[in-house]
Motif scaffolding. Structure first.
Motif, mmCIF file in Angstrom:
data_model
loop_
_atom_site.group_PDB
_atom_site.id
_atom_site.type_symbol
_atom_site.label_atom_id
_atom_site.label_comp_id
_atom_site.label_asym_id
_atom_site.label_seq_id
_atom_site.Cartn_x
_atom_site.Cartn_y
_atom_site.Cartn_z
ATOM 1 N N SER A 89 -62.030 35.156 1.454
ATOM 2 C CA SER A 89 -63.371 34.561 1.409
ATOM 3 C C SER A 89 -64.041 34.627 2.778
ATOM 4 C CB SER A 89 -63.289 33.098 0.959
ATOM 5 O OG SER A 89 -64.545 32.452 1.059
ATOM 6 N N VAL A 93 -66.048 32.465 3.708
ATOM 7 C CA VAL A 93 -66.278 31.057 4.032
ATOM 8 C C VAL A 93 -64.963 30.442 4.509
ATOM 9 C CG1 VAL A 93 -67.101 28.833 3.192
ATOM 10 C CG2 VAL A 93 -68.035 30.944 2.228
ATOM 11 N N THR A 109 -72.530 32.510 5.005
ATOM 12 C CA THR A 109 -72.406 31.048 4.963
ATOM 13 C C THR A 109 -73.719 30.333 5.273
ATOM 14 O OG1 THR A 109 -71.717 30.950 7.291
ATOM 15 C CG2 THR A 109 -69.980 31.192 5.645
ATOM 16 N N PHE A 123 -74.938 27.302 3.129
ATOM 17 C CA PHE A 123 -74.277 26.028 3.409
ATOM 18 C C PHE A 123 -74.896 25.360 4.634
ATOM 19 C CE2 PHE A 123 -71.091 28.530 1.135
ATOM 20 C CZ PHE A 123 -70.692 27.638 0.162
ATOM 21 N N TYR A 140 -73.005 23.160 -2.127
ATOM 22 C CA TYR A 140 -72.784 24.374 -2.916
ATOM 23 C C TYR A 140 -74.033 24.803 -3.681
ATOM 24 C CZ TYR A 140 -67.852 23.499 -1.962
ATOM 25 O OH TYR A 140 -66.642 23.289 -1.336
ATOM 26 N N GLY A 144 -75.387 26.865 -1.008
ATOM 27 C CA GLY A 144 -74.395 27.747 -0.405
ATOM 28 C C GLY A 144 -73.922 28.862 -1.309
ATOM 29 N N LEU A 195 -74.513 32.863 -0.792
ATOM 30 C CA LEU A 195 -73.313 33.673 -0.606
ATOM 31 C C LEU A 195 -73.330 34.863 -1.560
ATOM 32 C CD1 LEU A 195 -70.465 34.197 0.544
ATOM 33 C CD2 LEU A 195 -69.580 32.594 -1.173
ATOM 34 N N GLY A 244 -66.100 31.012 -2.792
ATOM 35 C CA GLY A 244 -66.829 30.142 -1.882
ATOM 36 C C GLY A 244 -66.942 28.697 -2.297
#
Length: 204
Positions: free
Chosen positions: A31, A33, A85, A88, A136, A139, A143, A158
């Motif tokens: 990932s 993230v 990212t 986020f 999220y 985010g 992503l 993520g």
């Protein structure tokens, strides 16, 4: 220390806490993230500073990061805030704001304040929903866009791997906030909340 200066000092302190906790990260090979303590820092900033100053403490770091200062995990610049990212990062100030708003409501509520267990449970829900899950919302879609992933795949790499850690951080934030809130009235911009919290603590 006058109230405006005190507010600025505490805002700067929680900005510094957010920076320090951003530097504590565990990269995941599958990932883009990493695991960090960023959302724990914003939970505490919102809880203790309130909505306005909690928001400003995190926003200040995000702005300086955008301008190129390496404040988030030793990185900064447009490549960070518009990278995978970035969604986020944009959500973090909003998370702090909403956490701050609802934390005040929790401590101002006589019904919730009568029970330590109930207060802990409600605080946990506030931190988990608004300090974690809310991030999220921005985010994951970003992503997916930045990494050219489907929403399902973006959630797989993520979001889902981070939920157990989010649960732990929400529990920690709830315990710390419940234990220390009544002893830190100088952090509360709303005068009515601190005495209520102190009264709830004495009633335990």
């Amino acid at each position: 220390m006058s109230s405006p200066i005190r507010s600025i000092v505490y805002t700067a302190l929680f900005s510094a806490l957010f920076i320090v906790m951003s530097a504590i990260k565990l990269p995941l090979g599958f990932s883009p993230v990493p695991i960090t303590l960023q959302n724990l820092a914003l939970m505490l900033a919102g809880a203790f500073l309130g909505a306005r100053y909690g928001f400003l403490s995190i926003l200040f770091v995000c702005i300086l990061t955008t301008l190129g200062l390496p404040l988030l995990g030793g990185q900064g610049g447009l490549a960070v805030v518009f990278g995978p990212t970035g969604g986020f990062i944009w959500m973090f100030p909003l998370c702090a704001l909403v956490v701050g708003y609802f934390t005040r409501k929790v401590f101002a509520s006589p019904a919730i304040g009568r029970s330590k267990q109930l207060r802990l449970a409600v605080l946990f829900v506030v931190f988990m929903v608004f300090g974690s899950l809310l991030s999220y919302v921005g985010g994951v879609p970003w992503l997916a866009h930045a990494a050219n992933l489907s929403i399902g795949k973006a959630m797989t790499v993520g979001m889902f791997p981070f939920l157990p850690g989010d649960l732990i951080k929400s529990v920690v934030a709830a315990i710390v906030t419940s234990a220390l809130y009544a002893y830190m009235p100088s952090l509360h911009s709303t005068r009515s909340v601190a005495p209520a919290a102190q009264a709830n603590h004495k009633a335990r």
